[in-house]
Design a protein around this motif. Structure first.
Motif, PDB file in Angstrom:
ATOM      1  N   GLN A   1       0.848  -1.193   0.000  1.00  0.00           N
ATOM      2  CA  GLN A   1       0.000   0.000   0.000  1.00  0.00           C
ATOM      3  C   GLN A   1       0.881   1.240   0.000  1.00  0.00           C
ATOM      4  N   GLN A   3       0.799   5.605   0.530  1.00  0.00           N
ATOM      5  CA  GLN A   3       0.076   6.765   1.034  1.00  0.00           C
ATOM      6  C   GLN A   3       0.688   8.035   0.446  1.00  0.00           C
ATOM      7  N   VAL A   5       0.569  12.152   1.123  1.00  0.00           N
ATOM      8  CA  VAL A   5       0.170  13.169   2.093  1.00  0.00           C
ATOM      9  C   VAL A   5       0.547  14.541   1.560  1.00  0.00           C
ATOM     10  N   ALA A  24       5.129  10.766  -0.682  1.00  0.00           N
ATOM     11  CA  ALA A  24       4.667   9.391  -0.874  1.00  0.00           C
ATOM     12  C   ALA A  24       5.440   8.452   0.031  1.00  0.00           C
ATOM     13  N   SER A  25       4.731   7.488   0.605  1.00  0.00           N
ATOM     14  CA  SER A  25       5.381   6.507   1.474  1.00  0.00           C
ATOM     15  C   SER A  25       4.691   5.165   1.316  1.00  0.00           C
ATOM     16  N   GLY A  26       5.387   4.122   1.750  1.00  0.00           N
ATOM     17  CA  GLY A  26       4.826   2.780   1.659  1.00  0.00           C
ATOM     18  C   GLY A  26       5.631   1.906   0.723  1.00  0.00           C
ATOM     19  N   TYR A 109      -2.554   6.288  -7.098  1.00  0.00           N
ATOM     20  CA  TYR A 109      -2.970   6.658  -5.753  1.00  0.00           C
ATOM     21  C   TYR A 109      -3.296   8.142  -5.681  1.00  0.00           C
ATOM     22  N   GLY A 111      -3.962  11.536  -2.883  1.00  0.00           N
ATOM     23  CA  GLY A 111      -3.870  12.098  -1.552  1.00  0.00           C
ATOM     24  C   GLY A 111      -5.243  12.517  -1.062  1.00  0.00           C
ATOM     25  N   GLN A 112      -5.281  13.022   0.156  1.00  0.00           N
ATOM     26  CA  GLN A 112      -6.560  13.373   0.777  1.00  0.00           C
ATOM     27  C   GLN A 112      -7.036  14.766   0.362  1.00  0.00           C
TER      28      GLN A 112
END
Length: 120
Positions: A1, A3, A5, A24-26, A109, A111-112
């Motif tokens: 996965q 993420q 932010v 980005a991370s994961g 992906y 972000g929020q």
């Protein structure tokens, strides 16, 4: 996965500047395209700018000459420098990335979102 932010949104006066970041991370092997989209009230989401892994950029006509997209591949982070902001730039800005997490797995992906408001 994976993420994404975002940070850096806020309230700014017309003509002002903001810099958005997207970390980005994961499970990241590589990031192909990173991009910024926005959705203004009552409007559909639109592409603002994107950048490939080798630095090829693409901008919406409405932001050309004012916004600059960049990325730091070592940090898996993308940026959007926004200058000469206008009230019509007011929107929620979303980071987007196409991430390769393994030899056979690539996914997009989001972000929020971060709010940018341009107002006097």
């Amino acid at each position: 996965q994976v993420q994404l932010v975002e940070s850096g949104g806020g309230l700014v006066q017309p003509g002002g500047t903001l810099r958005l970041s997207c970390a980005a991370s994961g499970s990241i092997f590589s990031i192909n395209v990173m991009g910024w989209y926005r959705r203004a009230p009552g409007k559909e989401r639109e592409l603002v700018a994107d950048i490939t892994s080798v630095g090829v950029t693409n901008y919406a006509d409405s932001v050309k000459g004012r916004f600059t997209i960049s990325r730091d591949n070592a940090k898996n982070t993308g940026y959007l420098q926004m200058n000469s902001l206008k009230p019509e730039d007011t929107a929620v800005y979303y980071c987007n990335a196409v991430v390769k997490s393994g030899p056979l797995y690539t996914a997009r992906y989001w972000g929020q979102g971060t709010q940018v408001t341009v107002s006097s």
